[in-house]
Write a protein that holds these residues in place. Structure first.
Motif, PDB file in Angstrom:
ATOM      1  N   VAL A   1       0.838  -1.180   0.000  1.00  0.00           N
ATOM      2  CA  VAL A   1       0.000   0.000   0.000  1.00  0.00           C
ATOM      3  C   VAL A   1       0.881   1.240   0.000  1.00  0.00           C
ATOM      4  N   GLN A   2       0.467   2.251  -0.748  1.00  0.00           N
ATOM      5  CA  GLN A   2       1.194   3.526  -0.773  1.00  0.00           C
ATOM      6  C   GLN A   2       0.465   4.544   0.088  1.00  0.00           C
ATOM      7  N   LEU A   3       1.257   5.338   0.821  1.00  0.00           N
ATOM      8  CA  LEU A   3       0.694   6.295   1.757  1.00  0.00           C
ATOM      9  C   LEU A   3       1.152   7.701   1.400  1.00  0.00           C
ATOM     10  N   GLN A   4       0.217   8.637   1.373  1.00  0.00           N
ATOM     11  CA  GLN A   4       0.515  10.028   1.041  1.00  0.00           C
ATOM     12  C   GLN A   4      -0.005  10.910   2.155  1.00  0.00           C
ATOM     13  N   ALA A   5       0.920  11.483   2.927  1.00  0.00           N
ATOM     14  CA  ALA A   5       0.543  12.345   4.044  1.00  0.00           C
ATOM     15  C   ALA A   5       0.517  13.801   3.612  1.00  0.00           C
ATOM     16  N   SER A   6      -0.373  14.561   4.218  1.00  0.00           N
ATOM     17  CA  SER A   6      -0.471  15.997   3.940  1.00  0.00           C
ATOM     18  C   SER A   6      -1.026  16.708   5.160  1.00  0.00           C
ATOM     19  N   CYS A  21      -3.815  11.279   5.754  1.00  0.00           N
ATOM     20  CA  CYS A  21      -3.010  10.273   5.064  1.00  0.00           C
ATOM     21  C   CYS A  21      -3.931   9.484   4.145  1.00  0.00           C
ATOM     22  N   ALA A  22      -3.651   9.580   2.850  1.00  0.00           N
ATOM     23  CA  ALA A  22      -4.430   8.849   1.861  1.00  0.00           C
ATOM     24  C   ALA A  22      -3.702   7.568   1.489  1.00  0.00           C
ATOM     25  N   ALA A  23      -4.411   6.459   1.585  1.00  0.00           N
ATOM     26  CA  ALA A  23      -3.830   5.163   1.248  1.00  0.00           C
ATOM     27  C   ALA A  23      -4.354   4.676  -0.091  1.00  0.00           C
ATOM     28  N   SER A  24      -3.481   4.070  -0.854  1.00  0.00           N
ATOM     29  CA  SER A  24      -3.893   3.543  -2.150  1.00  0.00           C
ATOM     30  C   SER A  24      -4.484   2.155  -1.976  1.00  0.00           C
ATOM     31  N   GLY A  25      -5.401   1.778  -2.839  1.00  0.00           N
ATOM     32  CA  GLY A  25      -5.879   0.411  -2.862  1.00  0.00           C
ATOM     33  C   GLY A  25      -7.043   0.131  -1.944  1.00  0.00           C
ATOM     34  N   SER A  26      -7.801  -0.865  -2.328  1.00  0.00           N
ATOM     35  CA  SER A  26      -9.000  -1.234  -1.573  1.00  0.00           C
ATOM     36  C   SER A  26      -8.671  -2.130  -0.375  1.00  0.00           C
ATOM     37  N   THR A  27      -7.363  -2.401  -0.147  1.00  0.00           N
ATOM     38  CA  THR A  27      -6.990  -3.249   0.986  1.00  0.00           C
ATOM     39  C   THR A  27      -6.801  -2.442   2.256  1.00  0.00           C
ATOM     40  N   ALA A  49      -2.168   5.256  17.003  1.00  0.00           N
ATOM     41  CA  ALA A  49      -2.527   4.164  16.107  1.00  0.00           C
ATOM     42  C   ALA A  49      -3.999   3.837  16.255  1.00  0.00           C
ATOM     43  N   ILE A  50      -4.554   3.278  15.180  1.00  0.00           N
ATOM     44  CA  ILE A  50      -5.950   2.868  15.175  1.00  0.00           C
ATOM     45  C   ILE A  50      -6.038   1.510  14.485  1.00  0.00           C
ATOM     46  N   SER A  51      -6.802   0.619  15.056  1.00  0.00           N
ATOM     47  CA  SER A  51      -6.895  -0.736  14.533  1.00  0.00           C
ATOM     48  C   SER A  51      -7.718  -0.783  13.250  1.00  0.00           C
ATOM     49  N   ARG A  52      -7.680  -1.939  12.607  1.00  0.00           N
ATOM     50  CA  ARG A  52      -8.397  -2.130  11.335  1.00  0.00           C
ATOM     51  C   ARG A  52      -9.863  -1.760  11.454  1.00  0.00           C
ATOM     52  N   SER A  53     -10.475  -2.179  12.538  1.00  0.00           N
ATOM     53  CA  SER A  53     -11.907  -1.931  12.735  1.00  0.00           C
ATOM     54  C   SER A  53     -12.196  -0.524  13.231  1.00  0.00           C
ATOM     55  N   GLY A  54     -11.155   0.139  13.712  1.00  0.00           N
ATOM     56  CA  GLY A  54     -11.347   1.442  14.335  1.00  0.00           C
ATOM     57  C   GLY A  54     -11.743   1.342  15.786  1.00  0.00           C
ATOM     58  N   GLY A  55     -11.857   0.135  16.289  1.00  0.00           N
ATOM     59  CA  GLY A  55     -12.325  -0.064  17.646  1.00  0.00           C
ATOM     60  C   GLY A  55     -11.264   0.087  18.718  1.00  0.00           C
ATOM     61  N   ASN A  56     -10.002  -0.007  18.317  1.00  0.00           N
ATOM     62  CA  ASN A  56      -8.901   0.152  19.273  1.00  0.00           C
ATOM     63  C   ASN A  56      -8.030   1.323  18.856  1.00  0.00           C
ATOM     64  N   ILE A  57      -7.784   2.205  19.788  1.00  0.00           N
ATOM     65  CA  ILE A  57      -6.991   3.416  19.536  1.00  0.00           C
ATOM     66  C   ILE A  57      -5.962   3.572  20.636  1.00  0.00           C
ATOM     67  N   TYR A  58      -4.761   3.975  20.234  1.00  0.00           N
ATOM     68  CA  TYR A  58      -3.669   4.128  21.196  1.00  0.00           C
ATOM     69  C   TYR A  58      -2.939   5.440  20.921  1.00  0.00           C
ATOM     70  N   TYR A  59      -2.479   6.062  22.002  1.00  0.00           N
ATOM     71  CA  TYR A  59      -1.718   7.306  21.915  1.00  0.00           C
ATOM     72  C   TYR A  59      -0.490   7.222  22.809  1.00  0.00           C
ATOM     73  N   THR A  60       0.540   7.916  22.419  1.00  0.00           N
ATOM     74  CA  THR A  60       1.635   8.090  23.350  1.00  0.00           C
ATOM     75  C   THR A  60       1.192   9.113  24.388  1.00  0.00           C
ATOM     76  N   TYR A  76     -10.444   5.610   2.339  1.00  0.00           N
ATOM     77  CA  TYR A  76      -9.075   5.092   2.496  1.00  0.00           C
ATOM     78  C   TYR A  76      -8.167   6.142   3.126  1.00  0.00           C
ATOM     79  N   THR A  77      -8.652   6.788   4.166  1.00  0.00           N
ATOM     80  CA  THR A  77      -7.941   7.915   4.763  1.00  0.00           C
ATOM     81  C   THR A  77      -7.850   7.759   6.274  1.00  0.00           C
TER      82      THR A  77
END
Length: 126
Positions: A1-6, A21-27, A49-60, A76-77
């Motif tokens: 996957v390609q990632l483009q941050a702005s 952050c825009a991610a390429s691809g439907s994966t 960080a955020i998990s695949r489902s969005g249900g788990n979130i972590y911060y420093t 995909y963002t």
């Protein structure tokens, strides 16, 4: 996957910025997503960080209560809303994606992330 941050830029202390952050691809839905940052002369460090489902979130700890990570699977963002910014938040921020099966406290481990974006600079002036 390609990632483009702005969304990086210069802001005064106490201000806000939103990184995208825009991610390429439907994966996109298959990856845990996150942000790391690297300040001048310092090691790259975990931010959020955020998990695949969005249900788990972590911060420093240093950004807890000030930053909010979210993801939009339809677009995909992944977003990082940053508020009450401090000069010590100045850094290059990197969007990351991981296919690793995180368990919890390992979300902050750099080696678990497969893909890294090019980085976007955030400068907070005092």
């Amino acid at each position: 996957v390609q990632l483009q941050a702005s969304g990086g830029g210069m802001v005064q202390a106490g201000g806000s910025l939103r990184l995208s952050c825009a991610a390429s691809g439907s994966t996109f839905r298959l990856y845990d997503m996150g942000w790391f940052r690297q300040a001048p002369g310092k090691e790259r460090e975990f931010v959020a960080a955020i998990s695949r489902s969005g249900g788990n979130i972590y911060y420093t700890g240093s950004v807890l209560g000030r930053f909010t990570i979210s993801r939009d699977s339809a677009k995909y963002t992944v977003l990082l809303q940053m508020s009450s910014l401090k000069p010590e938040d100045t850094a290059v921020y990197y969007c990351v994606a991981s296919s690793y099966d995180h368990r919890g406290d390992d979300y902050s481990e750099r080696w678990t992330y497969d893909y890294w974006g090019q980085g976007t600079l955030v400068t907070v002036s005092s």
